[in-house]
Scaffold this motif. Structure first.
Motif, PDB file in Angstrom:
ATOM      1  N   THR A   1       0.835  -1.187   0.000  1.00  0.00           N
ATOM      2  CA  THR A   1       0.000   0.000   0.000  1.00  0.00           C
ATOM      3  C   THR A   1       0.863   1.226   0.000  1.00  0.00           C
ATOM      4  O   THR A   1       2.004   1.197   0.452  1.00  0.00           O
ATOM      5  CB  THR A   1      -0.923   0.034   1.236  1.00  0.00           C
ATOM      6  N   ALA A   2       0.304   2.318  -0.449  1.00  0.00           N
ATOM      7  CA  ALA A   2       1.025   3.577  -0.452  1.00  0.00           C
ATOM      8  C   ALA A   2       0.073   4.652   0.003  1.00  0.00           C
ATOM      9  O   ALA A   2      -0.848   5.044  -0.735  1.00  0.00           O
ATOM     10  CB  ALA A   2       1.569   3.888  -1.847  1.00  0.00           C
ATOM     11  N   ASP A   3       0.312   5.140   1.263  1.00  0.00           N
ATOM     12  CA  ASP A   3      -0.533   6.174   1.850  1.00  0.00           C
ATOM     13  C   ASP A   3      -2.005   5.764   1.839  1.00  0.00           C
ATOM     14  O   ASP A   3      -2.915   6.546   1.529  1.00  0.00           O
ATOM     15  CB  ASP A   3      -0.381   7.505   1.094  1.00  0.00           C
ATOM     16  N   GLY A   4      -2.223   4.495   2.178  1.00  0.00           N
ATOM     17  CA  GLY A   4      -3.597   4.016   2.316  1.00  0.00           C
ATOM     18  C   GLY A   4      -4.169   3.469   1.041  1.00  0.00           C
ATOM     19  O   GLY A   4      -5.304   2.981   1.035  1.00  0.00           O
TER      20      GLY A   4
ATOM     21  N   THR B   1       8.323  -3.611  -4.369  1.00  0.00           N
ATOM     22  CA  THR B   1       7.151  -2.821  -4.728  1.00  0.00           C
ATOM     23  C   THR B   1       7.549  -1.362  -4.811  1.00  0.00           C
ATOM     24  O   THR B   1       8.059  -0.789  -3.839  1.00  0.00           O
ATOM     25  CB  THR B   1       6.026  -3.000  -3.691  1.00  0.00           C
ATOM     26  N   THR B   2       7.316  -0.754  -5.963  1.00  0.00           N
ATOM     27  CA  THR B   2       7.601   0.663  -6.154  1.00  0.00           C
ATOM     28  C   THR B   2       6.349   1.462  -5.835  1.00  0.00           C
ATOM     29  O   THR B   2       5.290   1.261  -6.440  1.00  0.00           O
ATOM     30  CB  THR B   2       8.041   0.940  -7.594  1.00  0.00           C
ATOM     31  N   ASN B   3       6.465   2.334  -4.862  1.00  0.00           N
ATOM     32  CA  ASN B   3       5.339   3.113  -4.391  1.00  0.00           C
ATOM     33  C   ASN B   3       5.238   4.446  -5.131  1.00  0.00           C
ATOM     34  O   ASN B   3       6.215   4.925  -5.715  1.00  0.00           O
ATOM     35  CB  ASN B   3       5.458   3.354  -2.887  1.00  0.00           C
ATOM     36  N   PRO B   4       4.072   5.055  -5.124  1.00  0.00           N
ATOM     37  CA  PRO B   4       3.894   6.317  -5.836  1.00  0.00           C
ATOM     38  C   PRO B   4       4.811   7.436  -5.360  1.00  0.00           C
ATOM     39  O   PRO B   4       5.132   8.337  -6.141  1.00  0.00           O
ATOM     40  CB  PRO B   4       2.417   6.665  -5.586  1.00  0.00           C
ATOM     41  N   ASP B   5       5.210   7.407  -4.086  1.00  0.00           N
ATOM     42  CA  ASP B   5       6.074   8.482  -3.577  1.00  0.00           C
ATOM     43  C   ASP B   5       7.543   8.255  -3.916  1.00  0.00           C
ATOM     44  O   ASP B   5       8.404   8.993  -3.444  1.00  0.00           O
ATOM     45  CB  ASP B   5       5.901   8.633  -2.068  1.00  0.00           C
ATOM     46  N   GLY B   6       7.854   7.245  -4.695  1.00  0.00           N
ATOM     47  CA  GLY B   6       9.231   6.979  -5.095  1.00  0.00           C
ATOM     48  C   GLY B   6       9.956   5.997  -4.212  1.00  0.00           C
ATOM     49  O   GLY B   6      11.069   5.565  -4.534  1.00  0.00           O
TER      50      GLY B   6
ATOM     51  N   GLY C   1      -8.227   6.651  -2.626  1.00  0.00           N
ATOM     52  CA  GLY C   1      -9.257   5.630  -2.453  1.00  0.00           C
ATOM     53  C   GLY C   1     -10.072   5.395  -3.698  1.00  0.00           C
ATOM     54  O   GLY C   1     -10.933   4.514  -3.717  1.00  0.00           O
ATOM     55  N   THR C   2      -9.861   6.191  -4.741  1.00  0.00           N
ATOM     56  CA  THR C   2     -10.580   5.980  -5.987  1.00  0.00           C
ATOM     57  C   THR C   2      -9.660   5.378  -7.005  1.00  0.00           C
ATOM     58  O   THR C   2      -8.447   5.446  -6.883  1.00  0.00           O
ATOM     59  CB  THR C   2     -11.137   7.316  -6.509  1.00  0.00           C
ATOM     60  N   SER C   3     -10.220   4.804  -8.019  1.00  0.00           N
ATOM     61  CA  SER C   3      -9.398   4.190  -9.043  1.00  0.00           C
ATOM     62  C   SER C   3      -8.842   5.244  -9.966  1.00  0.00           C
ATOM     63  O   SER C   3      -9.383   6.316 -10.121  1.00  0.00           O
ATOM     64  CB  SER C   3     -10.224   3.173  -9.840  1.00  0.00           C
ATOM     65  N   GLY C   4      -7.734   4.936 -10.511  1.00  0.00           N
ATOM     66  CA  GLY C   4      -7.193   5.856 -11.504  1.00  0.00           C
ATOM     67  C   GLY C   4      -5.751   6.184 -11.271  1.00  0.00           C
ATOM     68  O   GLY C   4      -4.884   5.555 -11.819  1.00  0.00           O
ATOM     69  N   ASP C   5      -5.406   7.069 -10.326  1.00  0.00           N
ATOM     70  CA  ASP C   5      -4.118   7.735 -10.242  1.00  0.00           C
ATOM     71  C   ASP C   5      -2.986   6.757  -9.961  1.00  0.00           C
ATOM     72  O   ASP C   5      -3.060   5.597 -10.308  1.00  0.00           O
ATOM     73  CB  ASP C   5      -4.191   8.829  -9.166  1.00  0.00           C
ATOM     74  N   ALA C   6      -1.957   7.276  -9.259  1.00  0.00           N
ATOM     75  CA  ALA C   6      -0.718   6.514  -9.062  1.00  0.00           C
ATOM     76  C   ALA C   6      -0.997   5.181  -8.399  1.00  0.00           C
ATOM     77  O   ALA C   6      -1.785   5.090  -7.467  1.00  0.00           O
ATOM     78  CB  ALA C   6       0.248   7.327  -8.217  1.00  0.00           C
ATOM     79  N   THR C   7      -0.342   4.166  -8.879  1.00  0.00           N
ATOM     80  CA  THR C   7      -0.458   2.829  -8.311  1.00  0.00           C
ATOM     81  C   THR C   7       0.925   2.307  -7.958  1.00  0.00           C
ATOM     82  O   THR C   7       1.940   2.863  -8.357  1.00  0.00           O
ATOM     83  CB  THR C   7      -1.116   1.868  -9.315  1.00  0.00           C
ATOM     84  N   ALA C   8       0.986   1.221  -7.162  1.00  0.00           N
ATOM     85  CA  ALA C   8       2.243   0.612  -6.751  1.00  0.00           C
ATOM     86  C   ALA C   8       2.509  -0.597  -7.622  1.00  0.00           C
ATOM     87  O   ALA C   8       1.667  -1.492  -7.731  1.00  0.00           O
ATOM     88  CB  ALA C   8       2.179   0.209  -5.287  1.00  0.00           C
ATOM     89  N   ASN C   9       3.695  -0.627  -8.213  1.00  0.00           N
ATOM     90  CA  ASN C   9       4.076  -1.724  -9.085  1.00  0.00           C
ATOM     91  C   ASN C   9       4.934  -2.727  -8.302  1.00  0.00           C
ATOM     92  O   ASN C   9       5.876  -2.340  -7.606  1.00  0.00           O
ATOM     93  CB  ASN C   9       4.853  -1.203 -10.294  1.00  0.00           C
ATOM     94  N   THR C  10       4.641  -3.999  -8.412  1.00  0.00           N
ATOM     95  CA  THR C  10       5.339  -5.039  -7.647  1.00  0.00           C
ATOM     96  C   THR C  10       5.997  -6.016  -8.601  1.00  0.00           C
ATOM     97  O   THR C  10       5.378  -6.485  -9.570  1.00  0.00           O
ATOM     98  CB  THR C  10       4.374  -5.788  -6.725  1.00  0.00           C
ATOM     99  N   THR C  11       7.259  -6.327  -8.303  1.00  0.00           N
ATOM    100  CA  THR C  11       7.989  -7.344  -9.061  1.00  0.00           C
ATOM    101  C   THR C  11       8.523  -8.390  -8.098  1.00  0.00           C
ATOM    102  O   THR C  11       8.849  -8.078  -6.943  1.00  0.00           O
ATOM    103  CB  THR C  11       9.160  -6.727  -9.841  1.00  0.00           C
TER     104      THR C  11
ATOM    105  N   THR D   1       9.198  -0.907  -1.358  1.00  0.00           N
ATOM    106  CA  THR D   1       8.983  -1.835  -0.260  1.00  0.00           C
ATOM    107  C   THR D   1       9.590  -3.168  -0.651  1.00  0.00           C
ATOM    108  O   THR D   1       9.199  -3.761  -1.673  1.00  0.00           O
ATOM    109  CB  THR D   1       7.488  -1.996   0.037  1.00  0.00           C
ATOM    110  N   LEU D   2      10.514  -3.627   0.161  1.00  0.00           N
ATOM    111  CA  LEU D   2      11.248  -4.857  -0.131  1.00  0.00           C
ATOM    112  C   LEU D   2      10.845  -5.936   0.854  1.00  0.00           C
ATOM    113  O   LEU D   2      10.611  -5.669   2.053  1.00  0.00           O
ATOM    114  CB  LEU D   2      12.758  -4.616  -0.020  1.00  0.00           C
ATOM    115  N   THR D   3      10.811  -7.158   0.374  1.00  0.00           N
ATOM    116  CA  THR D   3      10.527  -8.303   1.234  1.00  0.00           C
ATOM    117  C   THR D   3      11.534  -9.403   0.945  1.00  0.00           C
ATOM    118  O   THR D   3      12.256  -9.364  -0.059  1.00  0.00           O
ATOM    119  CB  THR D   3       9.100  -8.834   1.014  1.00  0.00           C
ATOM    120  N   GLY D   4      11.542 -10.414   1.805  1.00  0.00           N
ATOM    121  CA  GLY D   4      12.394 -11.582   1.594  1.00  0.00           C
ATOM    122  C   GLY D   4      13.866 -11.232   1.642  1.00  0.00           C
ATOM    123  O   GLY D   4      14.326 -10.400   2.432  1.00  0.00           O
TER     124      GLY D   4
END
Length: 481
Positions: A321-324, A351-356, A333-343, A359-362
């Motif tokens: 998630t990015a800022d909720g 996961t690349t968040n909209p604020d730049g 909370g609406t569809s459309g704008d910046a989204t988080a891309n996960t690889t 988020t890393l795991t593993g």
């Protein structure tokens, strides 16, 4: 004719006198200081002098004369004798002296002791002659009274309310949040800056596996500052089979499991860290979950990921998630704008968040934590390794990896992405530049580092370096395109 006169009887009376040549020694021995009787047998010198003066047998008158002469000789020589010393004791010092001379050789080594004892005796004699001042009894009593007064005053001051700790400040540390530290520490009421029990405070904080000790600062008149000190992290061991990472201290002890969910900025610096698999930073001890332990799971509402790290704490498997905003939803909370891309790569997610931020795991999160702590990341750990907080590391291959972690310079460690610990003889390192270095057993560590550094400086396109035998190293380079 008239009858013969009595002169013939004179010789007959002579034998009746005490002129026996063998008198009894006990009866004729004179007492000390008394003159010897005339009837004492002649001494050996007197007999020799008598014998030299008369060639024939001596008559009674000659014997009497000799006895008187010997007595006179003894009287003349008596003053030469030392009082308390008899003629028979003259030879005694010579005998004992001979024994004393033989003693060192007989006992073997006592002569050395005698040589050493002489200067010791001299020094002791000098010290005994030095006058020692005598302290009057009144001065001793006065000093004791002063000490007693000082002790009473000190006791009163220490427990005085003048320095009562009314302002207690508790700080956090790298892996122990301030909230966790405050929950662990309990300062008794009435504690002053002078009687604070630092050992009790340290003991309460050390229930957290990351805490090694505590520092207590005093700011008079009423402020007490408490700060936990942590174990120094030497390596992070990522166990692939259980998808968990453990921190290892510089003295080869398992510290605690670490979080496998972190958020980093564009430069790779960690800006937030999720809860660890076992409640690191004291969350397990306080009963808090990843979401309510000081906001660890989602600090300040920033980006967080709920994959491997959060699943272990029972938080579920929420996507990044990015800022909720959830994955695929906009920030408001609406569809459309910046989204988080996960690889997903090698069991880890980015996961690349909209604020730049990312988020890393593993294993990617473990690499970021190891880089932050200046530690080395160990991978390919055997599945049978079972770490326990506070226990010594017993795995032979992990101990070999720790030798490399301590032997490499901090500059070289900063270039290492991970060290593979498949076996002691097959230890290898992957550098951030993509170069694989075959290290082998932990021998000649400094020399191996110099060889690798020199090769990377002199050669271009190096992809593989073998320094198992640093004096006979080899390397490969990428073919020119």
């Amino acid at each position: 004719m008239s009858a013969p006169k009595a002169p013939a009887k004179a010789p007959a009376k002579a034998p009746a006198r005490s002129l026996s040549p063998k008198p009894s020694p006990s009866k004729n021995r004179p007492a000390a200081g008394a003159s010897r009787p005339a009837s004492r047998p002649l001494s050996a010198p007197a007999q020799r002098r008598s014998a030299s003066g008369a060639k024939g047998p001596a008559g009674p008158s000659a014997v009497i004369g000799s006895t008187m002469g010997a007595s006179s000789a003894r009287k003349r020589t008596a003053p030469r004798m030392t009082p308390g010393r008899s003629l028979t004791s003259v030879a005694s010092p010579r005998v004992s002296g001979a024994k004393a001379q033989k003693a060192p050789g007989a006992r073997g080594g006592s002569g050395v002791l005698a040589v050493v004892a002489a200067p010791v005796a001299l020094v002791r004699g000098v010290l005994e002659r030095i006058p020692h001042p005598r302290i009057p009894g009144k001065m001793v009593a006065g000093a004791a009274a002063v000490l007693a007064i000082v002790a009473v005053v000190a006791l009163v001051v220490i427990n005085s309310a003048l320095f009562t700790a009314t302002n207690i400040i508790v700080n956090g540390s790298g892996h122990v949040s301030q909230e966790t530290a405050e929950q662990l520490i309990e300062v008794p009421a009435g504690t002053t800056l002078l009687n604070v029990d630092e050992a009790a405070i340290a003991s309460s904080l050390e229930s957290n596996p990351w805490v090694r000790g505590v520092t207590v600062e005093r700011q008079f008149p009423d402020t007490l500052i408490i700060t936990p000190t942590e174990w120094e992290v030497s390596a992070i061991a990522y166990i692939t089979a259980s998808d968990v990472a453990w921190a290892i201290s510089s003295d080869n002890k398992w510290i605690s499991p670490i979080s496998l969910t972190v958020t980093v900025d564009a430069e790779g610096n960690i800006v937030s860290e999720g809860a660890s698999t076992a409640g690191a930073a004291g969350d397990a001890e306080t009963g808090a979950t990843g979401d309510d332990a000081g906001g660890d799971a989602a600090t300040g509402g920033d980006a967080s990921a709920g994959t491997s790290g959060d699943a272990a704490t029972g938080d579920g498997t929420t996507d990044a998630t990015a800022d909720g905003a959830t994955d695929g939803a906009s920030a408001d909370g609406t569809s459309g704008d910046a989204t988080a891309n996960t690889t997903t790569t090698d069991g880890s997610t980015t996961t690349t968040n909209p604020d730049g931020t990312q988020t890393l795991t593993g294993i990617a999160a473990a690499q970021a934590i190891a880089r932050r702590d200046g530690a080395v990341l160990f991978t390919d750990i055997a599945s049978d390794v079972e770490p326990v907080s506070g226990q010594e590391v017993t795995s032979e291959v992990i101990l070999a990896g720790l030798e490399y972690a301590r032997g490499f310079s901090s500059e070289f460690i900063a270039q290492i992405k991970e060290i593979s610990l498949t076996s002691v003889e097959a230890i290898s390192a992957d550098l951030d530049s993509g170069v694989e270095v075959s290290l082998g057993a932990p021998e000649d560590i400094a020399l191996k580092e110099r060889v690798v550094t020199r090769l990377l400086e002199q050669e271009q396109g190096v992809t593989y370096i073998n320094v198992r035998t640093p004096d006979n190293y080899s390397f490969r380079s990428a073919p020119d395109s």
